[in-house]
Design an enzyme around this catalytic site. Structure first.
Site, PDB file in Angstrom:
ATOM      1  CB  SER A  76      -0.995  -0.002   1.158  1.00 20.84           C
ATOM      2  OG  SER A  76      -0.339   0.176   2.389  1.00 20.84           O
ATOM      3  CG  ASN A  77       3.631   2.770   2.927  1.00 21.14           C
ATOM      4  OD1 ASN A  77       3.428   3.968   3.104  1.00 21.14           O
ATOM      5  ND2 ASN A  77       3.446   1.864   3.884  1.00 21.14           N
ATOM      6  NE  ARG A 134      20.080 -11.809   7.298  1.00 21.76           N
ATOM      7  CZ  ARG A 134      18.744 -11.755   7.316  1.00 21.76           C
ATOM      8  NH1 ARG A 134      18.094 -11.083   6.398  1.00 21.76           N
ATOM      9  NH2 ARG A 134      18.056 -12.366   8.250  1.00 21.76           N
ATOM     10  NE  ARG A 150      15.469 -11.588   3.374  1.00 21.65           N
ATOM     11  CZ  ARG A 150      15.990 -12.664   3.987  1.00 21.65           C
ATOM     12  NH1 ARG A 150      15.273 -13.356   4.837  1.00 21.65           N
ATOM     13  NH2 ARG A 150      17.233 -13.028   3.757  1.00 21.65           N
ATOM     14  CG  ASN A 177      12.527   1.267   6.377  1.00 21.79           C
ATOM     15  OD1 ASN A 177      11.796   0.584   5.673  1.00 21.79           O
ATOM     16  ND2 ASN A 177      12.556   1.139   7.702  1.00 21.79           N
ATOM     17  CG  HIS A 195       9.804   1.784  11.948  1.00 24.59           C
ATOM     18  ND1 HIS A 195       9.925   0.410  11.897  1.00 24.59           N
ATOM     19  CD2 HIS A 195       9.534   2.104  13.232  1.00 24.59           C
ATOM     20  CE1 HIS A 195       9.739  -0.075  13.122  1.00 24.59           C
ATOM     21  NE2 HIS A 195       9.499   0.927  13.951  1.00 24.59           N
ATOM     22  CG  ASP A 247      13.288  -0.395  12.438  1.00 22.55           C
ATOM     23  OD1 ASP A 247      13.156  -0.350  11.204  1.00 22.55           O
ATOM     24  OD2 ASP A 247      12.794  -1.292  13.139  1.00 22.55           O
ATOM     25  CB  ALA A 272      -0.046   9.087   9.131  1.00 18.09           C
TER      26      ALA A 272
END
Ligand code: GAR
Length: 211
Positions: A18-19, A70, A96, A112, A114, A150, A178
């Site tokens: 959705s973002n 990774r 990830r 990113n 969050h 984060d 938001a």
């Protein structure tokens, strides 16, 4: 980049998207200074892939389980974004952890979103934890990605109230609304060349230095 070129953006997703949709919608506006050129998902069944395809944007699935490390996964993602000549990568519900090598390669060009007002509530289950902590305000953050999860210079935040009777779902829905406003606003700031990173924080110029 000159005054007419749009910033070339790659998006990393894992699911609903959705973002991503909010970013696609913004980029569809004639005067928006960025375009999404490639969407990569680590999951083949991510709903966001269909959103990108509907918008005519190239997609690629890089299934993380196909890679032994990774580092190997991130190298394939980097190569795909390099081939697409992206200027910036937006992580939009990409679930990830990325490697230090990936963060270094895309330093100051990797952002990113969050679902919390960082530095509060890093990690998962942010809405449950916000309710349990009894905060009266919650929200979302767009930040540049650094080695710590984060963490990194904050580009923008949007706060929403926590209301009596809120459940994790009702709060998540308010925060998500938001998010869908904040992420395109932040992308616009970068694409207009108004964002400077100074140490651990971000300075935003009043208006575009571009003609
Ligand atoms: C969003 O709420 C985003 O902030 C969150 O996942 C959701 C993805 O939704 N991201 C994280 O939790 C990353 N730590 P979407 O796929 O519909 O955009």
């Amino acid at each position: 980049m000159n005054g007419t070129e749009r910033l070339r953006v790659g998006v990393l997703i894992s699911g609903r998207g959705s973002n991503l949709q909010a970013l696609l919608d913004a980029c569809a506006e004639a005067d928006f200074p960025a375009e999404i050129v490639l969407v990569i998902s680590n999951k083949a069944d991510a709903q966001g892939l269909a959103r990108a395809e509907s918008a005519g944007v190239a997609t690629k699935v890089v299934p993380h389980l196909d890679y032994a490390s990774r580092e190997a996964f991130d190298a394939v993602v980097t190569a795909a974004f390099e081939a697409a000549e992206v200027d910036l990568i937006c992580m939009a519900g990409f679930l990830r952890l990325v490697t230090q090598g990936f963060v270094n390669r895309w330093r100051d060009r990797l952002i990113n979103i969050h679902p919390a007002l960082l530095p509060a509530f890093k990690g998962l289950d942010t809405h449950e934890r916000a309710l349990a902590a009894g905060v009266t305000e919650h929200g979302c953050t767009v930040h540049f990605v650094r080695h710590e999860m984060d963490d990194g210079p904050i580009l923008g935040q949007a706060a929403v109230p926590v209301l009596p009777g809120d459940t994790p779902d009702s709060l998540a829905a308010r925060v998500l609304e938001a998010e869908h406003k904040l992420y395109p606003q932040c992308l616009r700031l970068i694409a207009e060349g108004r964002v400077k990173i100074r140490g651990d924080s971000v300075a935003i110029a009043e208006s575009s230095p571009r003609p």
